[in-house]
Motif scaffolding. Structure first.
Motif: not given
Length: 475
Positions: A207-231
């Motif tokens: 019915t209710r919860a006490v949630l743990r909040l975190r510091p808000r990120p000031q920067a986010v970096a994102t990349a989309y990568c192509g790879l040759s195999g699972y290793d």
């Protein structure tokens, strides 16, 4: 007691507006997104506070009346589906953000609050509630906790249970467990909070919860990568966790089967890379250093390219770039329209086993049904693999029989690799028959003992999570 008498008692105690009879319940209140059959329940209860939840459960328990708690109905395992003999319980009226404590970095919130509302309230306070799912606008916090939801950023912040410091829940007999404390350290015996989280409404109503909040990120970096195999994929994960100053906040892997299909079927999508690869990874890192974060991320990516770990990559230079990358991964929302007879799997393995397990599933399914569609993607950083399978009914045996055969094949491979039949969507009614693939007979017996102790009359979400009868030993 006849159903009408139970409903009369509930109206007398809760008020008429809190008890909607079957004739007044909208169709969408019967089932979640699992596609499992459901029937309109006897009534829908809409309590306004914990005291009313307690009173309602006490009445239902006294008469042995089954109760199914429903949140935003976005679950995928049938946990919120009702039968004609059930009473549904919605906490939609209990949606208040009761307190945000910036010093303790906590939020006290009622369980009916939508996840997106919780996220927005944290953001207004300059903090972050990191749990995030595609259904954020519809799913509720109570449902997230009841199923121990995962989502996109488990690799950094953990599952739903890792975001909770305290909890209030109502047991089957109406007893209220008030554990709404704000301490990170509370080593005082059995942790009833974690017993309730992930119990899918079978042990109590959160019915209710006490949630743990975190510091808000000031920067986010994102990349989309192509790879040759699972290793190369696992090496990139290990190197990113070791070398990126702020670590990894998301590591989403897409097999070519997934990417090629989505690009062909969803005209609005654009491939972030023009080149083709054996695997594609969406890598994200959140940090506090707005000035140096992107530079450190790009330096790391350059080193991975020089080392041959990555074959090609596109690095987001703007929020719109990052949004476009994520749009490729989040296109899974199109599945119900593109693949109406799909069989979806939410499984997990040790990270080292995922590549082989996915390969085995794909090969076995295509050998058995050459015309099948098999798509693979997942949150590889936390071991979660999603498989989407659609098999055309060429023999005329029916989609239900085909789905059973597909599930037997995939869950058999999961069992052989000692994986989990449910990584983040829960067991519900859909997977209870294969729970023994992951849990030993001793574990199942312990779970049944807990259920019997807290809900001896079996009124809470009957027919969900636990198998109907003890399965044969699988280990």
């Amino acid at each position: 007691m006849p159903a009408l008498d139970i409903l009369s008692e509930l109206r007398r105690v809760l008020g008429g507006d809190a008890v909607l009879p079957r004739a007044q319940i909208q169709q969408h209140r019967h089932a979640d997104w699992s596609g499992l059959p459901a029937q309109a329940p006897l009534a829908l209860l809409r309590p306004r506070d914990t005291a009313q939840v307690s009173a309602a459960l006490a009445i239902c328990n006294r008469h042995g009346q089954p109760v199914v708690t429903q949140g935003g109905l976005t679950g995928l395992a049938g946990g919120a589906c009702t039968t004609a003999g059930d009473i549904a319980l919605s906490l939609a009226r209990m949606d208040a953000i009761e307190e945000i404590d910036p010093l303790s970095a906590t939020m006290t919130v009622q369980a009916g609050a939508p996840l997106e509302t919780v996220q927005q309230a944290a953001a207004r306070a300059g903090l972050l509630f990191p749990l995030d799912l595609g259904a954020r606008g519809s799913c509720t916090l109570g449902g997230n906790l009841a199923t121990n939801a995962g989502g996109n950023r488990v690799i950094r912040y953990g599952m739903a249970r890792d975001q909770v410091l305290g909890l209030e829940a109502v047991l089957a007999d109406g007893s209220v467990l008030d554990g709404t404390r704000k301490m990170v350290k509370d080593n005082t015996g059995y942790d009833l909070r974690h017993l309730m989280i992930g119990s899918e409404g079978t042990l109590g109503v959160i019915t209710r919860a006490v949630l743990r909040l975190r510091p808000r990120p000031q920067a986010v970096a994102t990349a989309y990568c192509g790879l040759s195999g699972y290793d190369a994929v696992t090496r990139l994960l290990a190197e990113a966790q070791r070398r990126l100053p702020a670590g990894v906040s998301a590591f989403e892997v897409m097999w070519p089967s997934y990417l090629d299909y989505m690009l062909a079927q969803v005209p609005a999508l654009r491939a972030p890379l023009s080149s083709r690869h054996a695997f594609y990874v969406l890598l994200e890192s959140e940090g506090a250093d707005s000035a140096g974060h992107q530079a450190a991320f790009e330096q790391f990516m350059g080193a991975m390219l020089d080392a041959g770990v990555i074959e090609n990559a596109a690095i987001a230079q703007s929020t719109s770039d990052a949004t476009a990358f994520w749009r490729v991964r989040d296109a899974t929302a199109e599945f119900p329209m593109l693949l109406p007879d799909l069989v979806a799997f939410d499984v997990s393995f040790a990270i080292a086993d995922i590549g082989l397990a996915a390969q085995r599933c794909d090969a076995a399914l295509r050998q058995a049904w050459p015309a099948s569609t098999v798509l693979a993607y997942g949150h590889l950083g936390d071991g979660n693999l999603h498989l989407i399978v659609q098999v055309p009914d060429e023999q005329g045996i029916g989609q239900a029989a085909l789905a059973d055969a597909v599930e037997a094949m995939v869950y058999g491979i999961v069992r052989e690799h000692r994986g989990s039949v449910s990584a983040e969507h829960g067991i519900g009614a859909k997977k209870r028959g294969v729970l023994g693939h992951t849990r030993s007979p001793a574990e199942l017996a312990a779970m049944r003992a807990i259920k019997a102790a807290l809900d001896p009359r079996g009124i809470l979400n009957p027919g969900k999570l636990l198998p109907a009868t003890p399965p044969l030993a699988q280990h």
